[in-house]
Design a protein around this motif. Sequence first.
Motif, short mmCIF file in Angstrom:
data_model
loop_
_atom_site.label_atom_id
_atom_site.label_comp_id
_atom_site.label_asym_id
_atom_site.label_seq_id
_atom_site.Cartn_x
_atom_site.Cartn_y
_atom_site.Cartn_z
N LYS A 60 0.83 -1.20 0.00
CA LYS A 60 0.00 0.00 0.00
C LYS A 60 0.87 1.26 0.00
O LYS A 60 0.59 2.21 -0.73
CB LYS A 60 -0.90 -0.03 1.23
CG LYS A 60 -2.09 0.87 1.14
CD LYS A 60 -3.03 0.58 2.29
CE LYS A 60 -4.25 1.44 2.19
NZ LYS A 60 -5.18 1.21 3.28
N ILE A 61 1.92 1.28 0.79
CA ILE A 61 2.83 2.43 0.83
C ILE A 61 3.52 2.61 -0.52
O ILE A 61 3.62 3.71 -1.05
CB ILE A 61 3.87 2.26 1.96
CG1 ILE A 61 3.18 2.38 3.31
CG2 ILE A 61 4.98 3.29 1.84
CD1 ILE A 61 4.04 1.95 4.48
N LYS A 62 3.97 1.50 -1.09
CA LYS A 62 4.65 1.56 -2.39
C LYS A 62 3.71 2.11 -3.46
O LYS A 62 4.09 2.95 -4.27
CB LYS A 62 5.16 0.18 -2.78
CG LYS A 62 6.04 0.20 -4.01
CD LYS A 62 6.53 -1.18 -4.36
CE LYS A 62 7.71 -1.52 -3.50
NZ LYS A 62 8.36 -2.77 -3.92
N MET A 63 2.47 1.66 -3.49
CA MET A 63 1.51 2.13 -4.48
C MET A 63 1.22 3.62 -4.30
O MET A 63 1.09 4.37 -5.26
CB MET A 63 0.20 1.34 -4.40
CG MET A 63 0.30 -0.08 -4.87
SD MET A 63 0.73 -0.18 -6.61
CE MET A 63 2.35 -0.91 -6.54
N TYR A 64 1.16 4.07 -3.05
CA TYR A 64 0.93 5.50 -2.79
C TYR A 64 2.10 6.33 -3.31
O TYR A 64 1.91 7.35 -3.97
CB TYR A 64 0.72 5.76 -1.29
CG TYR A 64 0.64 7.22 -0.97
CD1 TYR A 64 -0.49 7.95 -1.27
CD2 TYR A 64 1.72 7.88 -0.39
CE1 TYR A 64 -0.56 9.30 -0.99
CE2 TYR A 64 1.67 9.24 -0.11
CZ TYR A 64 0.52 9.94 -0.42
OH TYR A 64 0.46 11.28 -0.15
#
Length: 82
Positions: A60-64
């Motif tokens: 989720k952090i990487k996609m953000y």
Amino acid sequence: MKAEKDKKTGKWLIQYHYTDWQGKRRKSTKRGFATKREAEEWLRNFLIVNVNIKMYKKWKIKMYILSVNLPLNSTQKVVSYL
């Protein structure tokens, strides 16, 4: 991380270490299992769920970060929290 019998109650308990959501190592104990197999199975399931949650948060952090596409100056550093 091994299952052992509680001397007071006669039931099985398991002591284990895990990493919490802040990255700190924690020690915990779960008590009251009827069998050794049940205690070890609970630990396996707990660790699987814990690892899956970590992987989801990292994703989720990487996609953000990829969706924001912030421009970086040559003096700024990209800090990897993953």
